[in-house]
Design a protein around this motif. Structure first.
Motif, PDB file in Angstrom:
ATOM      1  N   SER A 129      -7.679 -14.719  -3.729  1.00 18.14           N
ATOM      2  CA  SER A 129      -7.872 -13.860  -4.503  1.00 18.14           C
ATOM      3  C   SER A 129      -8.706 -12.647  -4.200  1.00 18.14           C
ATOM      4  O   SER A 129      -9.482 -12.174  -4.897  1.00 18.14           O
ATOM      5  CB  SER A 129      -8.368 -14.365  -5.906  1.00 18.14           C
ATOM      6  OG  SER A 129      -7.591 -15.457  -6.438  1.00 18.14           O
ATOM      7  N   MET A 130      -8.654 -12.438  -2.721  1.00 21.11           N
ATOM      8  CA  MET A 130      -9.423 -11.401  -2.211  1.00 21.11           C
ATOM      9  C   MET A 130      -8.943 -10.240  -1.495  1.00 21.11           C
ATOM     10  O   MET A 130      -9.478  -9.466  -1.249  1.00 21.11           O
ATOM     11  CB  MET A 130     -10.715 -12.201  -1.388  1.00 21.11           C
ATOM     12  CG  MET A 130     -11.652 -13.163  -1.963  1.00 21.11           C
ATOM     13  SD  MET A 130     -12.701 -13.484  -0.845  1.00 21.11           S
ATOM     14  CE  MET A 130     -11.605 -14.536   0.161  1.00 21.11           C
ATOM     15  N   ASP A 131      -7.423 -10.469  -1.432  1.00 20.33           N
ATOM     16  CA  ASP A 131      -6.725  -9.445  -0.406  1.00 20.33           C
ATOM     17  C   ASP A 131      -5.433  -8.911  -1.365  1.00 20.33           C
ATOM     18  O   ASP A 131      -4.659  -9.900  -1.569  1.00 20.33           O
ATOM     19  CB  ASP A 131      -6.536 -10.275   0.808  1.00 20.33           C
ATOM     20  CG  ASP A 131      -5.577  -9.459   1.721  1.00 20.33           C
ATOM     21  OD1 ASP A 131      -5.550  -8.399   1.562  1.00 20.33           O
ATOM     22  OD2 ASP A 131      -5.143  -9.935   2.755  1.00 20.33           O
ATOM     23  N   PHE A 132      -5.475  -7.554  -1.369  1.00 19.62           N
ATOM     24  CA  PHE A 132      -4.367  -7.218  -2.093  1.00 19.62           C
ATOM     25  C   PHE A 132      -3.605  -6.350  -0.952  1.00 19.62           C
ATOM     26  O   PHE A 132      -2.522  -5.474  -1.347  1.00 19.62           O
ATOM     27  CB  PHE A 132      -4.626  -6.241  -3.046  1.00 19.62           C
ATOM     28  CG  PHE A 132      -5.216  -7.022  -4.330  1.00 19.62           C
ATOM     29  CD1 PHE A 132      -4.140  -7.555  -5.179  1.00 19.62           C
ATOM     30  CD2 PHE A 132      -6.438  -7.461  -4.407  1.00 19.62           C
ATOM     31  CE1 PHE A 132      -4.534  -8.343  -6.377  1.00 19.62           C
ATOM     32  CE2 PHE A 132      -6.606  -8.129  -5.536  1.00 19.62           C
ATOM     33  CZ  PHE A 132      -5.897  -8.831  -6.583  1.00 19.62           C
ATOM     34  N   SER A 133      -3.700  -6.297   0.271  1.00 18.62           N
ATOM     35  CA  SER A 133      -3.203  -5.615   1.382  1.00 18.62           C
ATOM     36  C   SER A 133      -1.649  -5.732   1.284  1.00 18.62           C
ATOM     37  O   SER A 133      -0.940  -4.662   1.844  1.00 18.62           O
ATOM     38  CB  SER A 133      -3.793  -5.817   2.538  1.00 18.62           C
ATOM     39  OG  SER A 133      -3.660  -7.093   3.234  1.00 18.62           O
ATOM     40  N   GLY A 134      -1.093  -6.914   1.006  1.00 19.22           N
ATOM     41  CA  GLY A 134       0.158  -7.085   1.166  1.00 19.22           C
ATOM     42  C   GLY A 134       0.826  -6.797  -0.264  1.00 19.22           C
ATOM     43  O   GLY A 134       2.190  -6.873  -0.276  1.00 19.22           O
ATOM     44  N   PHE A 135       0.180  -6.122  -1.078  1.00 20.42           N
ATOM     45  CA  PHE A 135       1.132  -6.049  -2.335  1.00 20.42           C
ATOM     46  C   PHE A 135       1.832  -4.527  -2.230  1.00 20.42           C
ATOM     47  O   PHE A 135       0.939  -3.593  -1.850  1.00 20.42           O
ATOM     48  CB  PHE A 135      -0.012  -6.081  -3.674  1.00 20.42           C
ATOM     49  CG  PHE A 135      -0.443  -7.535  -4.148  1.00 20.42           C
ATOM     50  CD1 PHE A 135      -0.282  -7.832  -5.205  1.00 20.42           C
ATOM     51  CD2 PHE A 135      -0.749  -8.513  -3.150  1.00 20.42           C
ATOM     52  CE1 PHE A 135      -0.596  -9.149  -5.813  1.00 20.42           C
ATOM     53  CE2 PHE A 135      -1.020  -9.793  -3.558  1.00 20.42           C
ATOM     54  CZ  PHE A 135      -0.911 -10.184  -4.905  1.00 20.42           C
ATOM     55  N   LYS A 136       2.730  -4.436  -2.656  1.00 22.69           N
ATOM     56  CA  LYS A 136       3.341  -3.139  -2.929  1.00 22.69           C
ATOM     57  C   LYS A 136       3.697  -2.591  -4.286  1.00 22.69           C
ATOM     58  O   LYS A 136       3.708  -1.537  -4.513  1.00 22.69           O
ATOM     59  CB  LYS A 136       4.793  -3.178  -2.168  1.00 22.69           C
ATOM     60  CG  LYS A 136       4.393  -3.829  -0.699  1.00 22.69           C
ATOM     61  CD  LYS A 136       3.716  -2.906   0.276  1.00 22.69           C
ATOM     62  CE  LYS A 136       3.441  -3.510   1.535  1.00 22.69           C
ATOM     63  NZ  LYS A 136       2.514  -2.726   2.432  1.00 22.69           N
ATOM     64  N   ASP A 137       4.268  -3.605  -5.021  1.00 23.15           N
ATOM     65  CA  ASP A 137       4.843  -3.244  -6.331  1.00 23.15           C
ATOM     66  C   ASP A 137       3.966  -3.479  -7.588  1.00 23.15           C
ATOM     67  O   ASP A 137       3.400  -4.684  -7.636  1.00 23.15           O
ATOM     68  CB  ASP A 137       6.127  -3.865  -6.420  1.00 23.15           C
ATOM     69  CG  ASP A 137       7.195  -3.484  -5.643  1.00 23.15           C
ATOM     70  OD1 ASP A 137       7.200  -2.195  -5.097  1.00 23.15           O
ATOM     71  OD2 ASP A 137       7.933  -4.403  -5.209  1.00 23.15           O
TER      72      ASP A 137
END
Length: 472
Positions: free
Chosen positions: A232-240
């Motif tokens: 729950s620390m990384d959103f770098s791979g989130f696109k949508d």
């Protein structure tokens, strides 16, 4: 609290806010009931993983006593009295971590067990009766959604991401849960996965898209609270951005743990807290979606530790600074943890309780060996593990050490996960279970009853901070 009325509508996402049926902004402030429908080693004192200790206790107690003990434990751990206490502090939400095994068996994966709903209903209903929302959090998954002890996999890999059938099972389970709670307005929504750790950084988004669609097919109204990757620390791979979803960080500070620097409240330390938070919420700010801090909070020194009062005051100060950051952004949060054996919880089993008196020698041994990752102190065993770690550092080139995910654990973290948290802890499980051997039904009831709110102590320093933040 008497005469609590049903909310006028479901909570929903409106821009960067969560709002109620009237469109008024709602900020959820609460805690997690971890240790009950999902047990963890540092919370209730066993070593290793929940399924391992359950298996060992079944062997020692036999089926009838085993069933009785866990039925009473689940009954006593969170009751209406606990919900009343949360309300007295001004908290308005409880996050309910669940072990998937309450709903499915690995040897019978297609059948959803009805008793899982009974256990969760106790918490949901007790909270609703006090006007407290609940968020249903699936904390473990078949194969493990992360590499940590709290996924209850018993291994050091997250096999969930490698097997489509495990993902399908999880989605089917969520459909049944959403079907069951679809009309419950005091349920603030579903936290489909706690602390995912997908090494490829692509499987998680695909899973979220699938589970969101599946849940919406039976429950179009409830919010989904979606954790970022890598714990729950990384959103770098989130696109949508998915509709009616809140995106969740976990915001622990190393300064709240024995291995971290002590918090003295310097401007530099405050800036570290702010930067850590800002890095995690960059995704939400960019896409203008709500923020939820699903977990945070220091651990606390026990009375037998030198300077324990000073250390704990420093950690209260740290917590207060974090809450100031969250209040400035008016975000929702859920502190970890509500109840335990005196390590991190707002309330805790009394040292004079039957459970704590029985297990005192084992808890001291476990502490000395430092087998629980959460807040352990390596002072008495550091000399044992350091030569192994140093040997591996000398033999394995650094660039290859860094290839192992999660990279932020470092080589030390991965060694400790395999040697201490898996092997040593599993061996200790049998010793833990031996303390329950020969116990009568009455004795088992008293042991489980050690976690009743009326028998527990309270961490007043922590609770005063939370109550102050709530404005009471």
């Amino acid at each position: 609290m008497a005469n609590v009325q049903e909310p006028k509508g479901f909570l929903r996402v409106d821009g960067m806010d969560v709002v109620d049926g009237d469109g008024s902004k709602v900020i959820l402030k609460g805690c997690a009931t971890g240790g009950q429908t999902n047990m963890e080693n540092f919370i209730t004192g066993f070593p290793g993983h929940e399924h391992e200790v359950r298996r060992a206790l079944l062997e020692v107690l036999g089926q009838e006593k085993y069933d009785y003990f866990f039925e009473k434990f689940l009954e006593y751990f969170f009751t209406r009295s606990d919900a009343k206490f949360l309300r007295s502090l001004g908290l308005n939400c409880a996050r309910i971590p669940i072990n998937h095994r309450h709903f499915m068996d690995d040897l019978n994966p297609g059948v959803i067990k009805p008793e899982g709903f009974r256990f969760v209903d106790r918490i949901v209903d007790a909270c609703a009766a006090e006007g407290i929302y609940t968020i249903i959090d699936m904390h473990t998954f078949p194969g493990g959604q992360n590499q940590g002890w709290h996924s209850d996999s018993g291994i050091h890999r997250a096999l969930f991401w490698e097997h489509r059938d495990l993902q399908d099972r999880a989605i089917n389970m969520w459909v049944e849960i959403a079907k069951y709670y679809r009309n419950h307005k005091w349920v603030a929504g579903y936290n489909p996965m706690n602390e995912p750790a997908d090494p490829d950084h692509t499987n998680l988004q695909e899973f979220y898209a699938r589970v969101e669609k599946a849940i919406r097919s039976v429950d179009p109204d409830h919010i989904l609270w979606l954790d970022g990757n890598t714990y729950s620390m990384d959103f770098s791979g989130f696109k949508d951005i998915l509709p009616n979803c809140v995106y969740a960080i976990h915001d622990y500070s190393n300064m709240g743990f024995p291995a971290g620097n002590r918090y003295t409240g310097t401007d530099e330390q405050k800036q570290i807290l702010r930067k850590q938070y800002e890095r995690k919420v960059e995704f939400m700010r960019k896409h203008k979606v709500p923020i939820w801090n699903g977990e945070f909070g220091p651990v606390y020194a026990s009375p037998d530790q030198p300077e324990h009062q000073q250390i704990n005051q420093e950690r209260y100060n740290l917590l207060g600074e974090q809450l100031r950051i969250y209040k400035a952004d008016q975000i929702s949060w859920s502190i970890w943890l509500y109840k335990d054996i005196g390590f991190q919880g707002m309330v805790y089993a009394s040292p004079s309780s039957p459970y704590m008196r029985l297990l005192a020698p084992f808890l001291e041994k476990k502490k000395r060996l430092g087998v629980d990752k959460w807040g352990r102190d390596d002072t008495r065993v550091k000399h044992i593990y350091e030569p192994l770690i140093q040997h591996l550092k000398e033999e394995i080139p650094e660039q290859f050490q860094r290839r192992r995910y999660p990279q932020h654990w470092g080589l030390e973290g991965h060694v400790h996960r395999v040697v201490r948290e898996l092997l040593v802890s599993e061996l200790l499980t049998y010793e833990f279970a031996s303390y329950f051997e020969g116990k009568s039904m009455e004795e088992l009831d008293a042991l489980a009853g050690s976690f009743r709110f009326e028998e527990c102590g309270r961490r007043e320093g922590l609770n005063e901070i939370l109550m102050k933040d709530a404005g009471l």
